[in-house]
Design a protein around this motif. Structure first.
Motif, PDB file in Angstrom:
ATOM      1  N   UNK A 140     -11.690  25.054 -50.352  1.00 52.00           N
ATOM      2  CA  UNK A 140     -11.903  24.900 -51.785  1.00 52.00           C
ATOM      3  C   UNK A 140     -12.714  23.630 -52.064  1.00 52.00           C
ATOM      4  N   UNK A 141     -13.456  23.649 -53.152  1.00 54.87           N
ATOM      5  CA  UNK A 141     -14.092  22.435 -53.645  1.00 54.87           C
ATOM      6  C   UNK A 141     -13.005  21.442 -54.050  1.00 54.87           C
ATOM      7  N   UNK A 142     -13.165  20.169 -53.662  1.00 54.42           N
ATOM      8  CA  UNK A 142     -12.200  19.165 -54.095  1.00 54.42           C
ATOM      9  C   UNK A 142     -12.130  19.142 -55.625  1.00 54.42           C
ATOM     10  N   UNK A 143     -10.935  19.026 -56.164  1.00 51.88           N
ATOM     11  CA  UNK A 143     -10.659  19.035 -57.612  1.00 51.88           C
ATOM     12  C   UNK A 143     -10.824  20.414 -58.233  1.00 51.88           C
ATOM     13  N   UNK A 144     -10.914  21.471 -57.411  1.00 50.52           N
ATOM     14  CA  UNK A 144     -11.089  22.813 -57.968  1.00 50.52           C
ATOM     15  C   UNK A 144      -9.940  23.170 -58.915  1.00 50.52           C
ATOM     16  N   UNK A 145      -8.729  22.729 -58.595  1.00 53.53           N
ATOM     17  CA  UNK A 145      -7.577  23.015 -59.449  1.00 53.53           C
ATOM     18  C   UNK A 145      -6.899  21.710 -59.848  1.00 53.53           C
ATOM     19  N   UNK A 146      -6.641  21.578 -61.134  1.00 56.82           N
ATOM     20  CA  UNK A 146      -5.966  20.395 -61.673  1.00 56.82           C
ATOM     21  C   UNK A 146      -5.016  20.876 -62.762  1.00 56.82           C
ATOM     22  N   UNK A 147      -3.783  20.351 -62.781  1.00 56.52           N
ATOM     23  CA  UNK A 147      -2.800  20.875 -63.720  1.00 56.52           C
ATOM     24  C   UNK A 147      -1.626  19.911 -63.836  1.00 56.52           C
TER      25      UNK A 147
END
Length: 366
Positions: free
Chosen positions: A276-283
């Motif tokens: 995955x791209x770094x920072x692809x998911x943030x929550x």
């Protein structure tokens, strides 16, 4: 008449290597920069014992400076120090960064193509101290500082506030500060974190960021990180194992600045989420699980390979945690460069739906 012979394998006594005070490895490489261009990255790892190898874990220091020729740079230094007989442990993480990165808003509401380039400066100062209470088990306290400044997007793009719909730490040109203390539990029987081949690891960190310590607003978080290693061979000289890793990271209210929220690739050592791209998911909350198979190719351990798979789930406005999952898979080669610490060059390729990439580092990812 028949006879049976019982062969009992007795592993060799570990050699005391305190006479070799220090060993280090260096890996220079280049990488793409979000928004265009390339950067020069140099990874330096240092390993040493501050006591007998028989009863003291290997201490490690990582220095990974990177820069391009447009004023973008990073100066991260991490340390994991074990004092004699593991009575005390010190862990530090200091970073000065000025680099752009892509962000995708909160949760999994946006596609891989729907991303925003955000530039910022970042200062991190983390220091934790642990005291042993029983073999392998330590309790500790720590101080944590995160400062994100000069946050901005390109003039033709929406602001981060507009893109993410989140109001804390997203306004162009502003600075967000989080300053607080942590209470920590650490259980570590691996012996080395550069290339663990046995043992278990558990770290629980509860962090509070009160306003009187300099935070813009009060928020608190919980980080639970667990690793386990299962050897598939009795020989201590051969690598043949399954490694498991999982972490759960959550903030307990909505006041945390945007860049301090749980995010893939922003765990303690920035190693989660291959594929995955770094920072692809943030929550607000993130759960991560990874399994990896590692095996030597050559008898002397110079070459090896790995296969891995990881899963993650996040919480957003529409989807609760564990309702949606994202899968990353891949594999890679290992080249041993230092036998004392077990340091190897890790050459991995990972992919997920909508993304793929190469990953190069010194040591194992977990």
């Amino acid at each position: 008449m028949s006879s049976k012979r019982c062969l009992i394998y007795i592993p060799p006594e570990p050699r005391d290597t305190t006479d070799k005070p220090f060993s280090f490895s260096v890996l220079p490489l280049t990488t793409d920069v979000p928004g265009g261009g390339r950067a020069l990255v140099t990874t330096v790892t240092g390993s040493f014992y501050l006591g007998s190898r028989k009863n003291t874990n290997l201490s490690e220091v990582w220095f990974v400076p990177y820069f391009d020729f447009e004023g973008r740079y990073g100066l991260p230094v991490r340390s994991y120090i074990w004092l004699d007989r593991n009575k005390w442990a010190l862990r530090g993480d200091m970073r000065i960064l000025k680099y752009p990165e892509y962000t995708y808003g909160l949760g999994k509401l946006k596609t891989d193509d729907d991303k925003l380039l955000v530039d910022r400066s970042y200062l991190r100062v983390y220091q934790q101290i642990f005291r042993q209470v029983s073999p392998g088990l330590l309790l500790g306290v720590g101080y944590h500082l995160d400062v994100n400044s000069k946050i901005k997007t390109n003039s033709q793009d929406p602001t981060l506030t507009q893109f993410s719909g989140y109001n804390y730490g997203t306004t162009n040109g502003t600075t967000s500060t989080s300053s607080g203390i942590s209470f920590d539990l650490l259980y570590d029987t691996r012996g080395s974190s550069i290339n663990a081949s046995k043992g278990s690891y558990l770290n629980i960190t509860y962090r509070m960021n009160p306003e009187f310590m300099g935070s813009d607003r009060y928020w608190h978080s919980l980080y639970v990180d667990a690793k386990k290693y299962y050897r598939l061979t009795k020989s201590p000289e051969r690598q043949n194992l399954i490694a498991l890793w999982s972490y759960y990271w959550t903030t307990f209210n909505s006041n945390a600045p945007y860049f301090d929220l749980p995010s893939i690739g922003w765990d303690d050592f920035n190693t989660s989420g291959r594929g995955f791209q770094q920072s692809r998911f943030r929550a607000k909350s993130l759960f991560y699980l990874e399994a990896e198979y590692r095996k030597d190719i050559t008898r002397d351990g110079l070459l090896g390979f790995t296969l891995f798979s990881n899963l993650n789930s996040t919480e957003d406005y529409k989807n609760p945690l564990f309702s949606k999952w994202s899968l990353g898979v891949g594999g890679g080669l290992r080249i041993k460069v230092d036998k004392l610490s077990g340091t190897n060059i890790s050459l991995d390729y990972g992919f997920s739906r909508g993304y793929h990439g190469f990953y190069i580092t010194l040591g194992e990812y977990f």
